[in-house]
Design an enzyme around this catalytic site. Structure first.
Site, mmCIF file in Angstrom:
data_model
loop_
_atom_site.group_PDB
_atom_site.id
_atom_site.type_symbol
_atom_site.label_atom_id
_atom_site.label_comp_id
_atom_site.label_asym_id
_atom_site.label_seq_id
_atom_site.Cartn_x
_atom_site.Cartn_y
_atom_site.Cartn_z
ATOM 1 N NE ARG A 54 -2.529 0.141 3.619
ATOM 2 C CZ ARG A 54 -3.286 0.575 4.600
ATOM 3 N NH1 ARG A 54 -4.594 0.704 4.421
ATOM 4 N NH2 ARG A 54 -2.784 0.891 5.768
ATOM 5 C CG ASP A 59 6.394 -3.102 10.086
ATOM 6 O OD1 ASP A 59 7.064 -3.540 9.131
ATOM 7 O OD2 ASP A 59 6.031 -1.911 10.179
ATOM 8 C CB THR A 76 -2.455 7.156 -2.755
ATOM 9 O OG1 THR A 76 -1.736 5.914 -2.890
ATOM 10 C CG2 THR A 76 -1.626 8.271 -3.356
#
Ligand code: PRP
Ligand code: URA
Length: 213
Positions: free
Chosen positions: A108, A207, A112
């Site tokens: 992603r 993460d 945006t």
């Protein structure tokens, strides 16, 4: 949220228990990874209860020969959306050890929130298989929508999408864009924040799985 025929939100105490630990910021990377796998196994068990391709075989017990129903070999393909979807693959392989794996790489854009597809490698013959598309997080729904579109462009007709945590915005978007796809989430969270993160959520799944923060 509207009721969608193609959406199932699991409401199971065992899954809820595991998700509570998953959300906790103190949960270690190792435990996070294990929980994602365990939740995925439970989700797979539930989501396939009326939809696994099966076949009949003859089995000789110590007493007689009987006809039994077994899962059809090589009938399922697992497709994780990279990176975080990788964390769900072993949870399905526990149930289907010989399932082949396709990969769709998406990231992603942080501003945006649009997904960018950077990789796609799918097993040959995937169009005839039951495809289990997996990603722990369904936020705006952009990644899931694009991944499903890509699979359909490759000819896939039987697709189930599983996400551990869904936001109402993303869930509605995918359910409406792809009414022919069964969508399963383990829990439906409140909303997205201004950065497109799910609240209360669990932070960045990639993460936390791979220790990149
Ligand atoms: C996360 C997550 C989904 C996507 C969800 O991945 O794993 O793929 O965001 O967001 P969306 O529903 O708004 O599209 P990310 O793009 O951060 O990449 P990563 O898995 O490599 O961390
Ligand atoms: N991706 C994540 O990993 N977490 C979110 O909350 C939203 C997208």
């Amino acid at each position: 949220m509207k009721d969608y025929k193609n959406v199932v939100v699991f409401d199971h105490p065992l899954i809820r228990h595991k998700i509570a630990i998953l959300r906790d910021e103190r949960t270690s990377m190792k435990e996070f990874r294990e929980l994602v796998e365990e939740i995925t196994t439970l989700m797979t068990y539930e989501s396939l209860k009326d939809g696994v391709p099966t076949t009949k075989i003859e089995v000789k017990t110590p007493l007689e020969i009987c006809t039994q129903t077994v899962v059809k070999d090589n009938s399922i393909v697992i497709v994780p959306i990279l990176r975080a979807g990788l964390g769900m693959v072993n949870g399905i392989h526990v149930l289907f050890p010989s399932a082949r794996v396709g990969h769709i790489g998406m990231c992603r854009n942080e501003e945006t929130l649009q997904p960018d597809t950077y990789y796609c490698k799918l097993p040959q013959g995937i169009e005839d298989k039951l495809v289990l598309l997996v990603d722990p997080m369904l936020a705006t729904g952009g990644s899931a929508c694009d991944a499903i579109r890509l699979l359909k462009e490759k000819g896939c007709r039987h697709i189930k999408f599983m996400a551990i945590i869904g936001a109402p915005e993303g869930l509605s978007r995918v359910a409406e864009a792809h009414p022919d796809v069964d969508i399963y989430v383990s829990t439906l969270d409140r909303c997205l924040n201004e950065h497109g993160y799910i609240l209360p959520g669990l932070g960045d799944a990639g993460d936390r799985l791979f220790g990149t923060k």
